[in-house]
Each structure stands twice: as structure tokens, then as C-alpha cells.
Design a protein around this motif. Structure first.
Motif, short mmCIF file in Angstrom:
data_model
loop_
_atom_site.label_atom_id
_atom_site.label_comp_id
_atom_site.label_asym_id
_atom_site.label_seq_id
_atom_site.Cartn_x
_atom_site.Cartn_y
_atom_site.Cartn_z
N UNK A 66 13.12 -5.27 -1.29
CA UNK A 66 11.72 -5.03 -0.94
C UNK A 66 11.11 -6.17 -0.12
N UNK A 67 11.69 -7.35 -0.16
CA UNK A 67 11.17 -8.49 0.61
C UNK A 67 11.62 -8.49 2.07
N UNK A 68 12.50 -7.57 2.46
CA UNK A 68 12.98 -7.50 3.83
C UNK A 68 11.86 -7.05 4.76
N UNK A 69 11.66 -7.74 5.89
CA UNK A 69 10.61 -7.33 6.83
C UNK A 69 10.86 -5.93 7.39
N UNK A 70 9.78 -5.23 7.67
CA UNK A 70 9.87 -3.85 8.18
C UNK A 70 10.62 -3.78 9.50
N UNK A 71 10.55 -4.81 10.31
CA UNK A 71 11.25 -4.81 11.59
C UNK A 71 12.76 -4.78 11.40
#
Length: 91
Positions: A66-71
Motif C-alpha cells: 500500500x505504500x507504493x506510489x501510484x506512478x
């Protein structure tokens, strides 16, 4: 270099075509999907990661926290993990 496609070549005007993906092709979600109707493939992936309460999973089976950036995660969908087991601290 290839010549750009135009929609009004017969009248002499150069109007480039706009190529936008259909809205149904791009799926983004910030809410976790319910666990009741999970695909077997998704269930197998979630079973491999019992330490995550929720995971983003893309259409190719890639997993992202969940901490992964949307990009970086792109069109991955957030699923809540029914196999989540919180880690117990050692004393």
C-alpha cells in the motif's frame, strides 16, 4: 518518420486523431475489494503474503504494498487480505 494519421486529408486540413483509451480499460481503485468474490489467482497471491493486511495486485499478477506510489503501481487494484496474520513480537 511515419506520417501522422489525419481525419480530414481530403480537404487538405491536417487534424491529428486523438487516441484515448476507453474508460473501461483503465481501472484504478483506492478502496479495498471485498474478499467474498475473489478470483482463485488473486487468492493464491494473497495467500503468499500473509503479513500484509492489503495489497495492490495488477492484471499480470504483480504485487505492490500500500505504500507504493501510484506512478509505480499503475492500474493495480487494492485487495484486502483474508489471510492476514499480524506479526507477533519476540520478547
Amino acid at each position: 518518420m511515419a506520417r501522422p494519421k489525419t481525419t480530414a486529408e481530403s480537404s487538405g486540413e491536417m487534424i491529428p486523431e486523438s487516441k484515448t483509451p476507453p474508460e473501461s480499460a483503465v481501472v484504478t481503485s483506492t478502496e479495498a475489494k471485498p474478499t467474498a468474490a475473489l478470483d482463485k489467482r488473486i487468492e493464491a497471491i494473497l495467500l503468499c503474503f500473509p503479513t500484509y493486511e492489503s495489497l495492490y495486485i495488477d492484471q499480470h499478477g504483480g504485487t505492490y504494498s500500500p505504500a507504493t506510489p501510484a506512478a509505480l503501481r499503475g492500474a493495480a487494484v487494492l485487495y484486502s487480505n483474508p489471510y492476514y496474520e499480524p506479526q507477533k513480537r519476540k520478547k
